[in-house]
Design an enzyme around this catalytic site. Structure first.
Site, PDB file in Angstrom:
ATOM      1  N   GLY A  16     -16.854  -2.327 -25.263  1.00  0.00           N
ATOM      2  CA  GLY A  16     -16.827  -0.906 -25.636  1.00  0.00           C
ATOM      3  C   GLY A  16     -17.529  -0.558 -26.929  1.00  0.00           C
ATOM      4  N   SER A  17     -18.420  -1.423 -27.403  1.00  0.00           N
ATOM      5  CA  SER A  17     -19.084  -1.071 -28.668  1.00  0.00           C
ATOM      6  C   SER A  17     -19.983   0.153 -28.494  1.00  0.00           C
ATOM      7  CB  SER A  17     -19.856  -2.271 -29.242  1.00  0.00           C
ATOM      8  OG  SER A  17     -20.939  -2.611 -28.425  1.00  0.00           O
ATOM      9  N   ASN A  18     -20.603   0.286 -27.328  1.00  0.00           N
ATOM     10  CA  ASN A  18     -21.405   1.500 -27.089  1.00  0.00           C
ATOM     11  C   ASN A  18     -20.520   2.739 -26.992  1.00  0.00           C
ATOM     12  OD1 ASN A  18     -24.453   1.085 -26.677  1.00  0.00           O
ATOM     13  ND2 ASN A  18     -23.549  -0.676 -25.629  1.00  0.00           N
ATOM     14  N   LEU A  87     -19.627  -2.107 -14.591  1.00  0.00           N
ATOM     15  CA  LEU A  87     -20.354  -2.962 -13.642  1.00  0.00           C
ATOM     16  C   LEU A  87     -20.252  -2.538 -12.180  1.00  0.00           C
ATOM     17  CD1 LEU A  87     -19.523  -6.486 -15.134  1.00  0.00           C
ATOM     18  CD2 LEU A  87     -21.525  -5.047 -15.523  1.00  0.00           C
ATOM     19  N   ILE A  90     -21.685   2.657  -8.230  1.00  0.00           N
ATOM     20  CA  ILE A  90     -21.189   4.035  -8.160  1.00  0.00           C
ATOM     21  C   ILE A  90     -21.258   4.525  -6.713  1.00  0.00           C
ATOM     22  CG2 ILE A  90     -21.605   6.400  -8.961  1.00  0.00           C
ATOM     23  CD1 ILE A  90     -20.516   4.420 -11.122  1.00  0.00           C
ATOM     24  N   ASN A 104     -27.020   5.214 -17.015  1.00  0.00           N
ATOM     25  CA  ASN A 104     -26.563   3.863 -17.357  1.00  0.00           C
ATOM     26  C   ASN A 104     -27.475   3.279 -18.440  1.00  0.00           C
ATOM     27  OD1 ASN A 104     -25.219   1.284 -17.025  1.00  0.00           O
ATOM     28  ND2 ASN A 104     -26.961   0.612 -15.777  1.00  0.00           N
ATOM     29  N   HIS A 106     -28.997  -0.417 -19.648  1.00  0.00           N
ATOM     30  CA  HIS A 106     -29.162  -1.787 -19.168  1.00  0.00           C
ATOM     31  C   HIS A 106     -29.907  -2.606 -20.229  1.00  0.00           C
ATOM     32  CE1 HIS A 106     -29.408  -4.919 -16.138  1.00  0.00           C
ATOM     33  NE2 HIS A 106     -30.621  -5.151 -16.595  1.00  0.00           N
ATOM     34  N   ASP A 147     -29.390  -0.417 -10.866  1.00  0.00           N
ATOM     35  CA  ASP A 147     -30.464  -0.442 -11.878  1.00  0.00           C
ATOM     36  C   ASP A 147     -31.825   0.050 -11.383  1.00  0.00           C
ATOM     37  OD1 ASP A 147     -28.627  -1.606 -13.657  1.00  0.00           O
ATOM     38  OD2 ASP A 147     -29.116  -3.617 -12.952  1.00  0.00           O
TER      39      ASP A 147
END
Ligand code: GRF
Length: 192
Positions: A16-18, A87, A90, A104, A106, A147
């Site tokens: 969760g750093s982002n 991950l 969706i 997203n 990546h 992606d």
């Protein structure tokens, strides 16, 4: 003139750093608000990080995610749904319901080193093994394939001879923190 607040939903299942970086960035930004942080792992560190910010959180199971969760999302009227270390694929229903509104981040220069199973150090190991000279980050629209959606933004770093997956991860994370919130902000006003 009435200003409308843009609402962000963040999905994350790991460190969760982002998520923390995005929340901090928008905390003092008028008219943009993180309204929900949700994920599939109740023990993920992301939920500890979010605690001090007084933002709603939600943990879901796979079947809830695939079926009912979209109805909950609807209640928040999100302008953007952001995958920040999430991950699961969706569901197509969401993509049809929120076209161009799910994005997203990546940790490689897509289309290289993307797809199922390409996350975390797997990506950086593949980068080193393939001997490419550059890697970086990609922020892209989510479509029904992993992606593969249109790329909104990329930033790159050189791959050095002495690099390890860990050293690449560290530099990639710096890029993520530097660019992701700003790209979100710019994109939000572009899709207005
Ligand atoms: C990031 O490297 C991002 O590119 C990828 O997952 C990682 C999440 O890191 N999608 P964190 O949970 O935000 O620390």
């Amino acid at each position: 003139m009435k200003t409308i607040t843009k609402k962000l939903i963040l999905l994350a299942s790991g460190d969760g750093s982002n998520v923390e970086n995005i929340i901090k960035y928008f905390k003092n930004t008028p008219n943009i608000e993180v309204v929900l942080v949700a994920g599939n792992n109740k023990n993920a560190y992301v939920f500890e990080r979010v605690e001090p910010f007084n933002i709603e959180t939600l943990v879901f199971t796979k079947s809830y995610f695939n079926n009912k969760f979209v109805n909950i999302i609807e209640l928040y009227h999100p302008d953007l749904i952001i995958l920040a270390g999430f991950l699961w694929k969706i569901p197509e229903l969401w993509i049809n319901k929120y076209p161009n509104k799910i994005i997203n981040i990546h940790p490689s220069l897509l289309p290289s080193f993307g797809g199922k199973g390409m996350y975390g150090s797997n990506v950086h190991e593949a980068v080193i093994n393939s001997k490419v000279k550059k890697t970086g980050i990609s922020i892209h629209i989510v479509n029904k394939e992993y992606d593969e959606g249109n790329i909104i933004f990329q930033a790159e770093i050189n791959v050095l001879i002495e690099d390890t997956p860990e050293s690449i991860a560290r530099r990639v994370q710096i890029l993520e923190k530097e660019h992701f919130p700003r790209v979100i902000k710019e994109y939000l006003f572009k899709i207005e």
